[in-house]
Write a protein that holds these residues in place. Structure first.
Motif, PDB file in Angstrom:
ATOM      1  N   SER A 106       0.573  -1.133  -0.361  1.00 24.53           N
ATOM      2  CA  SER A 106       0.071  -0.188   0.048  1.00 24.53           C
ATOM      3  C   SER A 106       1.112   1.322  -0.549  1.00 24.53           C
ATOM      4  CB  SER A 106      -1.201  -0.200   1.231  1.00 24.53           C
ATOM      5  OG  SER A 106      -1.919  -1.119   1.216  1.00 24.53           O
ATOM      6  N   LEU A 107       1.422   1.322   0.659  1.00 23.36           N
ATOM      7  CA  LEU A 107       2.911   2.422   0.724  1.00 23.36           C
ATOM      8  C   LEU A 107       3.612   2.615  -0.965  1.00 23.36           C
ATOM      9  CD1 LEU A 107       3.683   1.721   4.248  1.00 23.36           C
ATOM     10  CD2 LEU A 107       3.037   3.499   3.402  1.00 23.36           C
ATOM     11  N   PRO A 174      -6.292   0.147   8.379  1.00 27.42           N
ATOM     12  CA  PRO A 174      -6.036   1.359   8.096  1.00 27.42           C
ATOM     13  C   PRO A 174      -4.785   1.528   6.763  1.00 27.42           C
ATOM     14  CG  PRO A 174      -5.934   1.307  10.528  1.00 27.42           C
ATOM     15  CD  PRO A 174      -6.252  -0.158   9.450  1.00 27.42           C
ATOM     16  N   TYR A 175      -4.728   0.200   6.673  1.00 24.23           N
ATOM     17  CA  TYR A 175      -3.750  -0.192   5.944  1.00 24.23           C
ATOM     18  C   TYR A 175      -3.713  -0.334   4.518  1.00 24.23           C
ATOM     19  CZ  TYR A 175      -0.571   1.454   9.387  1.00 24.23           C
ATOM     20  OH  TYR A 175      -0.128   2.097  10.793  1.00 24.23           O
ATOM     21  N   LEU A 176      -5.033  -0.977   4.149  1.00 24.34           N
ATOM     22  CA  LEU A 176      -5.684  -0.938   3.303  1.00 24.34           C
ATOM     23  C   LEU A 176      -7.011  -0.201   2.857  1.00 24.34           C
ATOM     24  CD1 LEU A 176      -7.402  -4.487   4.700  1.00 24.34           C
ATOM     25  CD2 LEU A 176      -5.991  -4.410   2.861  1.00 24.34           C
ATOM     26  N   SER A 184      -2.422   7.861   8.175  1.00 22.19           N
ATOM     27  CA  SER A 184      -1.370   6.595   9.412  1.00 22.19           C
ATOM     28  C   SER A 184      -0.398   6.493   9.282  1.00 22.19           C
ATOM     29  CB  SER A 184      -2.139   5.125   8.557  1.00 22.19           C
ATOM     30  OG  SER A 184      -3.282   5.271   8.822  1.00 22.19           O
ATOM     31  N   LEU A 185       0.719   7.411   7.953  1.00 21.77           N
ATOM     32  CA  LEU A 185       2.238   7.303   7.869  1.00 21.77           C
ATOM     33  C   LEU A 185       2.891   7.444   8.849  1.00 21.77           C
ATOM     34  CD1 LEU A 185       1.891   9.650   4.703  1.00 21.77           C
ATOM     35  CD2 LEU A 185       1.394   7.139   4.429  1.00 21.77           C
ATOM     36  N   ASP A 186       2.582   8.197  10.236  1.00 12.10           N
ATOM     37  CA  ASP A 186       3.643   8.584  10.912  1.00 12.10           C
ATOM     38  C   ASP A 186       4.063   6.911  11.756  1.00 12.10           C
ATOM     39  OD1 ASP A 186       4.055  10.808  10.020  1.00 12.10           O
ATOM     40  OD2 ASP A 186       2.854  11.548  12.010  1.00 12.10           O
ATOM     41  N   TYR A 187       2.823   6.174  11.498  1.00 12.53           N
ATOM     42  CA  TYR A 187       3.261   4.797  12.397  1.00 12.53           C
ATOM     43  C   TYR A 187       3.484   2.881  11.339  1.00 12.53           C
ATOM     44  CZ  TYR A 187       0.568   7.959  14.899  1.00 12.53           C
ATOM     45  OH  TYR A 187       0.816   8.855  15.798  1.00 12.53           O
ATOM     46  N   ALA A 188       3.984   3.909   9.677  1.00 18.49           N
ATOM     47  CA  ALA A 188       3.090   2.900   9.227  1.00 18.49           C
ATOM     48  C   ALA A 188       4.695   1.978   9.400  1.00 18.49           C
ATOM     49  CB  ALA A 188       3.553   3.217   7.382  1.00 18.49           C
ATOM     50  N   ASN A 189       6.262   2.162   9.897  1.00 15.52           N
ATOM     51  CA  ASN A 189       7.866   1.666   9.983  1.00 15.52           C
ATOM     52  C   ASN A 189       7.259   0.781  11.302  1.00 15.52           C
ATOM     53  OD1 ASN A 189       8.856   2.411   7.751  1.00 15.52           O
ATOM     54  ND2 ASN A 189       9.254   4.653   8.876  1.00 15.52           N
ATOM     55  N   GLU A 190       6.906   0.659  11.905  1.00 15.54           N
ATOM     56  CA  GLU A 190       6.631   0.216  13.699  1.00 15.54           C
ATOM     57  C   GLU A 190       5.158  -0.698  12.858  1.00 15.54           C
ATOM     58  OE1 GLU A 190       6.992   3.079  13.117  1.00 15.54           O
ATOM     59  OE2 GLU A 190       8.175   4.398  13.735  1.00 15.54           O
ATOM     60  N   ALA A 191       3.982  -0.202  12.186  1.00 19.73           N
ATOM     61  CA  ALA A 191       2.474  -0.776  12.232  1.00 19.73           C
ATOM     62  C   ALA A 191       2.858  -2.177  11.947  1.00 19.73           C
ATOM     63  CB  ALA A 191       2.105  -0.547  11.085  1.00 19.73           C
TER      64      ALA A 191
END
Length: 205
Positions: A106-107, A174-176, A184-191
Motif C-alpha cells: 500500500s505504501l 488503516p493500511y488497506l 497512518s503514515l507516521d506509524y507505517a514503519n513500526e505498524a
C-alpha cells in the motif's frame, strides 16, 4: 487459499478485445501524468487518437476505466500479499507476513505513483466495486489463515471465527483503505510488527 480470477470493471464491447487493453494502458499513463480527477474522456480520446464515441463502445464512463485500472492495481497488491503468506509454513508467521505485505504494498502505491493513488482514493470515497471486492478477498484470506491456525492449535477457538476475522480486519484497515492510509503514515514503519504481535498475543490458545 487458491487464487481465483478477479472480476473486471463494467465495460462495453468484447471483454477480450485488444482495444480495451489499449485504452486502459493509455488511460493509466495519462492518469499517472495528469491525475484522474483532472482528466476527461475527451482528453483520453485525444491522447489515444480515438473518438470519444469509440471509447464509449468499450467503457460506459470514465469511472469504468478508472475501475479497471483500480482493479489492476489492487490485484497486484493482493498477489503480493498472497505470495508473502504462501512463503510461511505456520499460521502465526503467515499472519505476520500478511500484515507486512499489506503495509509495504500500500505504501509503495502511495509514494511511487501518487496520481494512480488518486484513483484509489476516489474509488474508496465512492465505494467502487473494485475496492469492495479487494477488501472482501483479503478478509477471506485472513479468515483462511485464522482457520488454519485453529486447526494447528496455534490460535484460540472460543471466539467465533467471523468475529475474530472482522476484528483483525479492522486492525488492518488503516493500511488497506487509501483514505485512512494517508493519516497512518507516521506509524507505517513500526505498524506491521507491532500490530501483528498484538494480534497474535490475543489469538494465543
Amino acid at each position: 487459499m487458491t487464487k481465483t480470477s478477479h472480476p473486471t470493471a463494467a465495460g462495453r464491447g468484447p471483454a477480450d478485445h485488444e482495444v480495451r487493453n489499449q485504452i486502459v494502458t493509455a488511460a493509466t499513463e495519462h492518469f499517472s501524468r495528469y491525475g484522474y480527477e483532472k482528466t476527461t474522456v475527451s482528453d483520453l480520446a485525444k491522447e489515444i487518437g480515438f473518438s470519444k464515441a469509440y471509447i464509449y463502445k468499450f467503457f460506459e464512463s470514465k469511472q469504468a476505466i478508472g475501475e479497471m485500472i483500480c482493479t489492476n492495481c489492487l490485484s497486484d497488491i493482493e498477489s503480493e500479499v498472497r505470495a508473502a503468506v504462501a512463503q510461511a509454513d505456520r499460521p502465526p508467521e503467515k499472519l505476520r507476513r500478511m500484515f507486512k505485505a499489506i503495509v509495504e504494498s500500500s505504501l509503495r502505491l502511495f509514494f511511487q505513483d501518487r496520481k494512480l493513488y488518486e484513483i484509489a482514493t476516489s474509488a474508496a470515497t465512492e465505494r467502487w466495486q473494485s475496492t469492495i471486492v479487494y477488501e472482501e478477498r483479503l478478509q477471506a484470506l485472513l479468515r483462511d489463515v485464522l482457520q488454519e491456525g485453529r486447526q494447528t492449535g496455534d490460535f484460540e477457538r472460543k471466539t467465533p471465527l467471523d468475529e475474530t476475522t472482522a476484528a483483525i480486519h479492522l486492525v488492518m484497515r488503516p493500511y488497506l483503505n487509501p483514505l485512512i492510509l494517508q493519516h497512518s503514515l507516521d506509524y507505517a514503519n513500526e505498524a506491521p510488527a507491532q500490530l501483528s504481535s498484538l494480534v497474535l498475543r490475543s489469538l494465543s490458545p
